[in-house]
Design an enzyme around this catalytic site. Sequence first.
Site, PDB file in Angstrom:
ATOM      1  N   GLU A 265       0.838  -1.212   0.000  1.00  0.00           N
ATOM      2  CA  GLU A 265       0.000   0.000   0.000  1.00  0.00           C
ATOM      3  C   GLU A 265       0.871   1.259   0.000  1.00  0.00           C
ATOM      4  OE1 GLU A 265      -3.062  -0.388  -0.752  1.00  0.00           O
ATOM      5  OE2 GLU A 265      -3.116  -2.544  -0.350  1.00  0.00           O
ATOM      6  N   HIS A 268       1.555   2.081  -3.499  1.00  0.00           N
ATOM      7  CA  HIS A 268       0.431   2.813  -4.112  1.00  0.00           C
ATOM      8  C   HIS A 268       0.461   4.275  -3.667  1.00  0.00           C
ATOM      9  CE1 HIS A 268      -1.772  -0.338  -6.137  1.00  0.00           C
ATOM     10  NE2 HIS A 268      -1.939  -1.069  -5.048  1.00  0.00           N
TER      11      HIS A 268
HETATM   12 CO    CO Z   1      -2.670  -3.094  -5.028  1.00  0.00          CO
END
Ligand code: CO
Length: 500
Positions: A265, A268
Amino acid sequence: MIEKLKQLKSKLAEVSDLYSTAALLGWDQQTYMPPAGAEGRGHQLSTVSTLAHIKFTSDEVGRLLEDLKGPAAELDPDSDEARLIKVAARQYEKDTKVPPEMVAEFAQVTTMAHQVWQQARAENNFEKFQPYLEKIVALRRRYADLFAPYDHVYDPLLDDFEPGLKTADVQTIFNALRPQQVALIQEISSSPQVDDSFLHQPFDENKQWDFGVEVITKFGYDWKRARQDKSVHPFTTNFGIDDVRITTRIMPEFFNPAFFGTAHEAGHAFYELGVDHAFSRSPLAGSASLSIHESQSRMWENLVGRSLPFWEGFYPHLQEYFPSQLGNVSLEAFYKGINKVEPSLIRVEADEATYNLHIMLRLELEIALMEGSLAVQDLPEAWNSRMHTYLGLTPPDDTQGVLQDIHWSSGMIGYFSTYALGNLVSVQLWDCVNRDIPDLTGQIRRGEFAALLNWLGEKIHRHGAKFEPQELVERVTGSKIDPNPYMHYLQTKYAQIYGF
Ligand code: CO
């Protein structure tokens, strides 16, 4: 033109604010909202999203885009202004093609289907879900037909997640990948197996959290512009370039989910934090596509987080966190353990070597459903037989088979391939960054990530949604999305771990 562009930007900024508000409501729903808030939250989300849709698809935005078409053609096609107009016009055309009745029907069917899917999965009862999935497939076909003529009925669905990419492109990529992936897994399974039992034991939840925080801070996670919280399903969202949120999930008796999920994450989040501030509150303040987004998360999770150099640096420190669990586990054993390959029934638990096969299976079934060559009622059997061919496993029930993933119940047909494409792109980029930063391995070993993060920021993040995925990959790597670097990476890595 300057005046019209200003007006367009101001309208788009309001739309962006509304979508950010909806994202904030969604983030809260999955992190802190008490359960009884769900009904009210559903209304709020629906109202705010509808307002955003109405504002964006208004005649005024349409007129401004129309008026700007001519002047935009005179601009440098790579300029921010030309790209903003292009991206907004493309989205406008898509959004205005779909009649509001279809949007409402789709929302209604998928809300019901999602509830029924949860029950069907709990009861291992595909027949219960079948009529809803049939409706969803029919609705998605009607949606695709709004964009006729197309080369393939699946193209308009794929395009929602991967702008500009065609079904035939993905099929060509996957056809090249499939036999190599299957052969690799056979080679691994006929080699001596790896022990990862030490990863499955009690790990203090607070320490897991702290270790993850320490690592992503080293990666360069900017706590002034980003947070981390807990949720059942980990995700990343943002309410602007300077307010990005990731979530993580901690399993008290399994090390992997929290740590690798946090690294994923954070990857991201770096993308969303790295977008050029000039794109703030505009349609360019997004990502090129979901596969490019996933290439960033998989890079930090796998190419950094599951690499030997990373653990050469961090493992002694992890052992200090968990002396009784890992004190007697060697670095080599730990590295092999976190990279254990084991064909499994469940996609979200899949390792790097088997993951893409889960995706190919879903893509083939989705295409067949959309083409009409596969009926929904025959889906469980088609699922199970492919599962056997690709991974040598037969699901004991549909809960662990065709009912496992949420996507279809939410109407998200066209989404899955982005996961596999993200893996491929991550390695294409990795090869380039290693050429540009020859000492990258040494830096990772020393816990230095600034050069890597800067490179990604420069080549990928800052561009936001300015370029389409194939275009961006080609600009950075010199070729379009290509399965060969990924296969080379997997083969080299697992030949060393499994000794073949
Ligand atoms: Co992902």
